[in-house]
Design a protein around this motif. Structure first.
Motif, PDB file in Angstrom:
ATOM      1  N   HIS A   8       7.108 -41.158 -28.358  1.00  0.00           N
ATOM      2  CA  HIS A   8       7.925 -40.292 -27.505  1.00  0.00           C
ATOM      3  C   HIS A   8       7.604 -38.826 -27.778  1.00  0.00           C
ATOM      4  O   HIS A   8       7.502 -38.011 -26.857  1.00  0.00           O
ATOM      5  CB  HIS A   8       9.408 -40.575 -27.756  1.00  0.00           C
ATOM      6  N   ILE A   9       7.447 -38.484 -29.048  1.00  0.00           N
ATOM      7  CA  ILE A   9       7.089 -37.110 -29.417  1.00  0.00           C
ATOM      8  C   ILE A   9       5.778 -36.703 -28.753  1.00  0.00           C
ATOM      9  O   ILE A   9       5.660 -35.627 -28.152  1.00  0.00           O
ATOM     10  CB  ILE A   9       6.984 -36.986 -30.952  1.00  0.00           C
ATOM     11  N   ALA A  10       4.769 -37.577 -28.858  1.00  0.00           N
ATOM     12  CA  ALA A  10       3.463 -37.269 -28.267  1.00  0.00           C
ATOM     13  C   ALA A  10       3.558 -37.140 -26.751  1.00  0.00           C
ATOM     14  O   ALA A  10       2.912 -36.270 -26.147  1.00  0.00           O
ATOM     15  CB  ALA A  10       2.458 -38.356 -28.646  1.00  0.00           C
ATOM     16  N   VAL A  44       0.064 -35.232 -34.005  1.00  0.00           N
ATOM     17  CA  VAL A  44       1.203 -35.917 -34.601  1.00  0.00           C
ATOM     18  C   VAL A  44       0.685 -36.756 -35.759  1.00  0.00           C
ATOM     19  O   VAL A  44      -0.098 -37.694 -35.559  1.00  0.00           O
ATOM     20  CB  VAL A  44       1.935 -36.817 -33.585  1.00  0.00           C
ATOM     21  N   LEU A  45       1.091 -36.398 -36.968  1.00  0.00           N
ATOM     22  CA  LEU A  45       0.715 -37.152 -38.161  1.00  0.00           C
ATOM     23  C   LEU A  45       1.799 -38.190 -38.409  1.00  0.00           C
ATOM     24  O   LEU A  45       2.950 -37.848 -38.691  1.00  0.00           O
ATOM     25  CB  LEU A  45       0.571 -36.219 -39.359  1.00  0.00           C
ATOM     26  N   ALA A  46       1.426 -39.455 -38.280  1.00  0.00           N
ATOM     27  CA  ALA A  46       2.391 -40.556 -38.324  1.00  0.00           C
ATOM     28  C   ALA A  46       2.223 -41.334 -39.622  1.00  0.00           C
ATOM     29  O   ALA A  46       1.226 -42.037 -39.804  1.00  0.00           O
ATOM     30  CB  ALA A  46       2.194 -41.469 -37.120  1.00  0.00           C
ATOM     31  N   PHE A  47       3.203 -41.221 -40.505  1.00  0.00           N
ATOM     32  CA  PHE A  47       3.109 -41.829 -41.831  1.00  0.00           C
ATOM     33  C   PHE A  47       3.978 -43.078 -41.930  1.00  0.00           C
ATOM     34  O   PHE A  47       5.049 -43.164 -41.339  1.00  0.00           O
ATOM     35  CB  PHE A  47       3.554 -40.827 -42.904  1.00  0.00           C
ATOM     36  N   ASP A  48       3.492 -44.020 -42.710  1.00  0.00           N
ATOM     37  CA  ASP A  48       4.291 -45.183 -43.071  1.00  0.00           C
ATOM     38  C   ASP A  48       3.670 -45.815 -44.305  1.00  0.00           C
ATOM     39  O   ASP A  48       2.448 -45.732 -44.501  1.00  0.00           O
ATOM     40  CB  ASP A  48       4.363 -46.207 -41.935  1.00  0.00           C
ATOM     41  N   ILE A  53      -2.283 -43.057 -25.777  1.00  0.00           N
ATOM     42  CA  ILE A  53      -1.994 -41.814 -26.503  1.00  0.00           C
ATOM     43  C   ILE A  53      -3.098 -41.545 -27.521  1.00  0.00           C
ATOM     44  O   ILE A  53      -3.487 -42.435 -28.282  1.00  0.00           O
ATOM     45  CB  ILE A  53      -0.621 -41.909 -27.193  1.00  0.00           C
ATOM     46  N   LYS A  54      -3.587 -40.304 -27.553  1.00  0.00           N
ATOM     47  CA  LYS A  54      -4.709 -39.929 -28.417  1.00  0.00           C
ATOM     48  C   LYS A  54      -4.321 -38.974 -29.545  1.00  0.00           C
ATOM     49  O   LYS A  54      -5.079 -38.814 -30.508  1.00  0.00           O
ATOM     50  CB  LYS A  54      -5.810 -39.260 -27.576  1.00  0.00           C
ATOM     51  N   SER A  55      -3.181 -38.323 -29.446  1.00  0.00           N
ATOM     52  CA  SER A  55      -2.862 -37.224 -30.367  1.00  0.00           C
ATOM     53  C   SER A  55      -2.206 -37.677 -31.663  1.00  0.00           C
ATOM     54  O   SER A  55      -1.932 -36.848 -32.538  1.00  0.00           O
ATOM     55  CB  SER A  55      -1.945 -36.215 -29.672  1.00  0.00           C
TER      56      SER A  55
END
Length: 502
Positions: A312-314, A323-327, A345-347
């Motif tokens: 949603h953010i992207a 967008v750095l997505a951590f888990d 989505i690419k970002s």
């Protein structure tokens, strides 16, 4: 037809056994069983109804069985007690299944797992229960005031249920099948009537909402496309990119979003395959609006997978920026990557990392940071039927401590005047107001954070729907299913004004 329904019941019994004895998660165990054993949507729907129905109403079912059984439910073998639960659930809640049929099917299940004595025991208990239900229906007695509030009591007017005035915790716990400790907390915080209403809603099929992928479509166009595929929906009143399936549309039950899509047939829709929507509750859709990401910014999602809020953010950024997505869990990042491919989505860059170490590795790089923290999930119990039985009071201080660790670390990733959003799908103060208060108190000693007014950052759709929302008189927002019609949720936004070590 009978053999197909019988197979659905066998699958349901196996899943209930796994939940009861092996500690399996309902959604995961059910998904695997359906994939392995049932092909038709009708058979899958019955198995899903039985598993989730029994799991939701577990305490009520056991309480009633104990009034008719010579042995307590806890002392019965796991197979027998789950057969009784299955049979009783059908007698009480599945009007499409005649009582004698439900009992005969339960006896067949008992025959497959035990000796003739087990069959006789199951038959005797369930027939006595049905006899009592039929006698109550014939008498016209609906069980008085308690039955008017609790539907199970109306079926057994001769049984004395806990009195709501004398012991509201036990009355609600039995009447709406919730752990007593959780009911007691909600009564203390919200009062008897609201606690009872939340428990009632937790036993209702939750609404299904979808978020239009604004990179590919609009909510109105998505509603039209779904209509062409036989799914009726309406625009969300709370989130501008949201739509809500009309009552009665599939899926009727839900666990994980992935399982929901599969069991309800949403994954088979062309609109889903083409990445035109994401399954997401309206409350979760509000988080990205509170975060307020802009194209070209660097955003960190500290606890991202499987990616509902991340994507949603992207989308809000027009897929322009980073967008750095951590888990910490590799398999959950795998789910995120699948969603990215489907949505186009690419970002977003998925990164495996313990987010308690974020501040050491990404200090001062982000314009926005989201900490959608691991929590008890008491706000989404209606979507996870088995979760209410897994929770313990001691979980809350443990989650509070973990959330503080993540928040302290993630806050170091912000640039000056960057915005930090903290959210949980919990209704407990230990996982909301208390965390924000403690974090802001600590920030006075190292980094200066100020609490922003969440209400001003919410979309106009929400503010129009709830113009008098007071968000507890503070800067944060707490959502409740009985007030807002969405999952229980908490969110707060804070801005970094400066660091004392700079």
């Amino acid at each position: 037809m009978r053999s197909q329904a019988a197979q659905s019941r066998r699958v349901a019994l196996q899943v209930l056994y796994q939940i009861d004895v092996e500690g399996a998660y309902a959604g995961i165990a059910l998904d695997r069983a359906l994939e392995r054993s049932l092909a038709s949507p009708r058979d899958r729907a019955l198995a899903t109804e039985l598993v989730y129905g029994v799991t939701r109403w577990l305490k009520t079912l056991d309480w009633i069985v104990d009034r008719f059984s010579t042995r307590p439910v806890t002392r019965l073998s796991p197979w027998v007690r789950n057969i009784l639960r299955l049979g009783l659930y059908q007698l009480m809640f599945l009007k499409s299944v005649p009582g004698p049929v439900a009992i005969n099917e339960a006896c067949e299940l008992a025959r497959s797992v035990g000796h003739p004595g087990v069959v006789g025991f199951v038959n005797g208990v369930l027939r006595n229960i049905l006899r009592k239900m039929n006698a109550g229906a014939a008498s016209g007695d609906v069980g008085g005031m308690y039955a008017a509030r609790f539907p199970a009591a109306a079926l057994f007017p001769d049984i004395e249920f806990p009195d709501i005035d004398e012991d509201p915790v036990e009355a609600i716990s039995v009447g709406y099948s919730h752990p007593g400790w959780l009911v007691a907390r909600w009564i203390e915080q919200l009062g008897v009537e609201r606690a009872m209403e939340i428990c009632r809603l937790n036993n209702e099929p939750p609404p299904v909402s979808l978020r239009a992928n604004l990179l590919k479509t609009t909510p109105l166009r998505l509603v039209d496309l779904l209509s062409q595929e036989g799914i009726q929906a309406r625009s969300s009143q709370l989130a501008p990119e949201g739509i809500v399936l009309e009552p009665g549309e599939p899926p009727a039950h839900s666990g994980s979003p992935a399982g929901l899509a599969e069991r309800g047939g949403l994954a088979g829709l062309r609109a889903y395959r083409e990445g035109l929507f994401t399954i997401q509750d309206e409350s979760s859709m509000l988080v990205a609006h509170v975060l307020g990401p802009e194209p070209g910014q660097t955003v960190i999602d500290a606890c991202s997978a499987p990616g509902g809020k991340t994507t949603h953010i992207a989308e809000m950024m027009g897929d322009a920026g980073q967008v750095l997505a951590f888990d910490i869990h590799p398999h959950r990042l795998g789910l995120l990557r699948q969603n990215l491919e489907r949505l186009g989505i690419k970002s977003i860059r998925p990164i495996e990392l313990d987010t308690r170490r974020l501040g050491e590795n990404y200090r001062g790089v982000a314009d926005r940071v989201l900490v959608d923290a691991p929590c008890s999930g008491t706000g989404v119990l209606r979507r996870r039927p088995d979760a209410r039985w897994r929770k313990r009071p001691e979980d809350l201080p443990a989650f509070h401590a973990l959330q503080m660790e993540i928040l302290r670390s993630a806050s170091n990733c912000l640039k000056r005047e960057g915005i930090l959003v903290y959210s949980t799908c919990s209704m407990e103060p230990e996982e909301g107001e208390d965390v924000v208060g403690e974090f802001l108190s600590e920030s006075e000693e190292g980094s200066k954070f100020v609490l922003l007014n969440v209400y001003d950052r919410l979309p106009a759709t929400f503010r129009q729907a709830f113009p008098d929302e007071t968000h507890n008189g503070c800067g944060w927002l707490r959502l409740f299913p009985d007030v807002h019609g969405v999952d229980g949720f908490f969110m707060a936004a804070m801005m970094l004004k400066g660091r004392f070590d700079n």
